[in-house]
Design a protein around this motif. Structure first.
Motif, short mmCIF file in Angstrom:
data_model
loop_
_atom_site.label_atom_id
_atom_site.label_comp_id
_atom_site.label_asym_id
_atom_site.label_seq_id
_atom_site.Cartn_x
_atom_site.Cartn_y
_atom_site.Cartn_z
N UNK A 178 0.89 -1.01 0.16
CA UNK A 178 -0.14 0.09 -0.55
C UNK A 178 0.53 1.10 0.03
N UNK A 179 2.16 1.15 0.66
CA UNK A 179 2.97 2.19 0.88
C UNK A 179 3.50 2.65 -0.86
N UNK A 180 3.90 1.43 -1.34
CA UNK A 180 3.84 1.37 -2.38
C UNK A 180 3.31 2.68 -3.55
N UNK A 181 1.70 1.78 -3.62
CA UNK A 181 0.91 2.32 -4.33
C UNK A 181 0.98 4.02 -4.43
N UNK A 182 0.85 4.54 -2.83
CA UNK A 182 0.86 5.65 -2.29
C UNK A 182 1.53 6.33 -3.19
N UNK A 183 2.53 5.75 -2.99
CA UNK A 183 4.52 6.12 -3.58
C UNK A 183 3.99 6.86 -4.65
N UNK A 184 3.74 5.63 -5.52
CA UNK A 184 2.84 5.44 -7.46
C UNK A 184 2.27 6.58 -7.49
N UNK A 185 0.97 7.24 -6.31
CA UNK A 185 0.24 8.44 -6.57
C UNK A 185 0.72 9.57 -6.82
N UNK A 186 1.45 9.45 -5.46
CA UNK A 186 2.26 10.87 -5.27
C UNK A 186 3.37 11.59 -6.74
N UNK A 187 3.40 9.76 -7.00
CA UNK A 187 4.92 10.52 -7.91
C UNK A 187 3.94 10.51 -9.53
N UNK A 188 2.91 9.75 -9.96
CA UNK A 188 2.51 10.90 -10.78
C UNK A 188 1.16 12.21 -10.54
N UNK A 189 0.84 12.43 -8.98
CA UNK A 189 0.49 13.26 -8.66
C UNK A 189 1.46 14.53 -8.83
N UNK A 190 3.32 13.92 -8.40
CA UNK A 190 4.01 15.08 -9.02
C UNK A 190 4.78 15.69 -10.49
N UNK A 191 4.56 14.36 -11.16
CA UNK A 191 5.24 14.36 -12.09
C UNK A 191 3.91 15.27 -13.30
N UNK A 192 2.62 15.32 -12.51
CA UNK A 192 1.96 16.01 -13.70
C UNK A 192 2.33 17.98 -12.71
N UNK A 193 1.82 17.84 -11.26
CA UNK A 193 2.80 19.45 -11.22
C UNK A 193 4.08 19.12 -11.74
N UNK A 194 5.16 18.86 -12.29
CA UNK A 194 6.24 19.24 -12.69
C UNK A 194 6.21 19.29 -13.96
N UNK A 195 5.07 19.32 -14.94
CA UNK A 195 4.73 19.09 -16.00
C UNK A 195 4.02 20.27 -16.24
N UNK A 196 3.21 20.70 -15.12
CA UNK A 196 2.70 22.43 -15.44
C UNK A 196 4.13 23.30 -15.05
N UNK A 197 4.24 23.02 -13.88
CA UNK A 197 5.72 23.51 -13.50
C UNK A 197 6.49 24.35 -15.20
N UNK A 198 7.08 22.84 -15.43
CA UNK A 198 7.89 22.88 -16.36
C UNK A 198 7.02 24.51 -17.53
N UNK A 199 5.59 24.13 -17.98
CA UNK A 199 5.20 24.77 -18.41
C UNK A 199 5.45 25.88 -18.61
N UNK A 200 4.98 26.43 -16.77
CA UNK A 200 5.49 27.55 -17.21
C UNK A 200 6.53 28.42 -17.13
N UNK A 201 7.41 27.22 -16.18
CA UNK A 201 8.79 27.58 -16.59
C UNK A 201 9.69 28.11 -17.95
#
Ligand SMILES: Nc1ncnc2c1ncn2[C@@H]1O[C@H](COP(=O)(O)OP(=O)(O)OP(=O)(O)O)[C@@H](O)[C@H]1O
Ligand SMILES: [Mg+2]
Length: 486
Positions: A178-201
């Motif tokens: 369940x930790x790995x699953x949570x990590x996966x979800x967080x990593x996906x969110x991080x990926x989305x967030x960083x995609x948004x951030x890099x788009x802005x940058x």
């Protein structure tokens, strides 16, 4: 070798687009932190749960060791077996329990399908102690913590129990899953967030790159919008400034280019006009003069009277003198031979003298350091033409009373000149594009790598000053020389 490897890795890394770099760094860092945390948590949990299981195996062994004598002393082996079997079926994780006599024989056990003899070979960590400590036993049903305890100080033998780690292991594994699953979800969110951030940058950077490409194609009509005040905002503002300046520089360049073309056209036109005039003068003046001379010679030939002969020879002499003067004038107008023969100073002195005789303003000509100095012929011609044009302008436009020409050779390396008149002046910013005199002066000076400034205001006269590098002419002409005309 290591250096080449390093530079290849660096090149590979630099070839990755900026967006991927930033996203990779964000996601990579998040994953690394998550994996390390999961690993640490799993290890800490496993250590703690296994410690508890070890303690439980020892306390259970001790409990059975304390209860075993009441069965063994009355030889109730069946009751002891019942105790072990009930305990194994009722207590979670208790895998087995058995008792061995001091001789090593199995007295009673909880196994239904026969006792696995290989268990007897398991050694307790401290066999001589009352509680022998937990030993790790790997069975076909997973890891078991095996602990032994002496029954009546070992006089009746030992009791051993095995606590299975299987359930604990399952719990830890499901937690880690369940930790790995949570990590996966967080990593996906991080990926989305960083995609948004890099788009802005990277969006303004991409816009800057596109704008730079447009500038390279010569399109300067660019203004990038940015409301940010950070470093990228300053970069965009600086870029917009640069585009404005480039557009202005391009406009000036095009204007100068147009002027240059016009100047060239005018020079060719003037040259043709000059040739036409020379051809006409040669034809009108010289050819007719030669015809007249031939007639005069004929008359001389036919003259019998010595008085008439002498008169005709006298007239012939006058005609020849007149024509020589006319040819001299023509040659002088084209290019004064004195400029080639005697140099700039003599040519200008001569020119200024003739000019002041023709026009009703006085001209002061002052020269310093130029006596007995010959500059390159193209420099002498340029300066001569500049003075010629300046004097022509004064005569045509200035209505001046006085004009001053100052030339100075400074350190033998730089020729400075100032031409001043006290005439009506003019608005320098309103020069027409078809007027080529002043532009020609500027062009000549710039072609020689020099500088020129034309200062004038209506009612305040005109000052033209220039300086031209002349290479090293030896300097050394310390004593000032000045000459005056007019
Ligand atoms: N010394 C001067 N005093 C007053 N006005 C001047 C003087 N020199 C130049 N100007 C003004 O500047 C204008 C430009 O001069 P410029 O020599 O470039 O052209 P131009 O003399 O009119 O024609 P050209 O091409 O035949 O020389 C002149 O028309 C005149 O109005
Ligand atoms: Mg002029």
């Amino acid at each position: 070798m290591a250096c080449r490897c390093y530079s290849r890795i660096r090149c590979l890394f630099e070839a990755v687009p900026l967006r991927l770099k930033i996203m990779g760094m964000v996601v990579g860092t998040a994953l690394l932190i998550a994996v390390l945390t999961a690993f640490q948590v799993r290890r800490a949990m496993t250590d703690e749960i296994f410690r508890q299981l070890r303690e439980r195996s020892c306390s259970t062994a001790l409990e059975f060791a304390s209860r075993a004598p009441e069965y063994v002393l009355v030889n109730d082996i069946f009751g002891l077996t019942r105790l072990f079997k009930d305990a194994v079926s009722n207590r979670r994780d208790l895998r087995y329990a058995f008792m061995i006599s001091p001789k090593g024989e199995v007295v009673a056990h909880s196994f239904s399908g026969g006792f696995p003899m290989e268990l007897l070979s398991v050694e307790s960590p401290n066999p001589s102690e009352e509680v022998g400590g937990a030993a790790r036993v790997v069975t076909d049903e997973g890891v078991v913590w095996d602990c032994s305890a002496q029954v009546m100080r070992g006089m009746l033998g030992r009791v051993r129990v095995g606590i299975s780690t299987e359930r604990a292991q399952r719990t830890i594994d499901s937690l880690v899953r369940s930790m790995i699953f949570t990590i996966g979800v967080v990593a996906m969110a991080g990926l989305l967030f960083s995609a948004l951030l890099t788009w802005f940058l990277t969006r303004p950077i991409a816009q800057l790159a596109q704008a730079a490409a447009r500038i390279r194609r010569g399109d300067y009509d660019i203004h990038l919008e940015s409301c940010s005040t950070d470093e990228i905002g300053s970069l965009v503002a600086a870029f917009n400034d640069m585009a404005v300046q480039l557009a202005e520089a391009e406009r000036v360049r095009q204007e100068r280019e147009a002027l240059r073309k016009e100047y060239l056209r005018k020079i060719i036109e003037v040259q043709e006009e000059e040739r036409r005039r020379v051809a006409r003068e040669l034809h009108d003046q010289v050819a007719q003069a030669l015809v007249a001379l031939r007639l005069d010679l004929k008359l001389i030939e036919n003259a019998k009277d010595p008085k008439v002969l002498s008169q005709r020879i006298q007239r012939l002499r006058q005609t020849i003198a007149y024509e020589m003067e006319a040819i001299h004038e023509l040659a002088l107008a084209l290019r004064p031979p004195v400029l080639d023969d005697m140099g700039l100073l003599a040519a200008l002195e001569h020119y200024v003298k003739e000019y002041s005789a023709r026009y009703d303003f006085s001209i002061d000509f002052l020269a310093f350091g130029l006596e007995e100095v010959r500059l390159e012929s193209y420099i002498e011609t340029a300066v001569y033409r500049i003075v010629q044009e300046a004097l022509a302008n004064i005569a045509r436009h200035a209505q001046a009373e006085n004009a001053t020409i100052i030339l100075e050779l400074v350190d033998g390396t730089e020729l400075r000149g100032v031409i001043h008149d006290d005439g009506q002046g003019f608005d320098v910013s309103k020069r027409g594009v078809t007027q080529m005199g002043l532009y020609g002066m500027e062009e000549r000076v710039h072609l020689l790598g020099g500088k020129i400034s034309i200062d004038s205001r209506p009612g305040e006269g005109t000052v033209i000053s220039f300086s031209i590098p002349v290479g090293d002419r030896g300097g050394g002409h310390g004593e000032d020389h000045d000459s005056h005309s007019g």
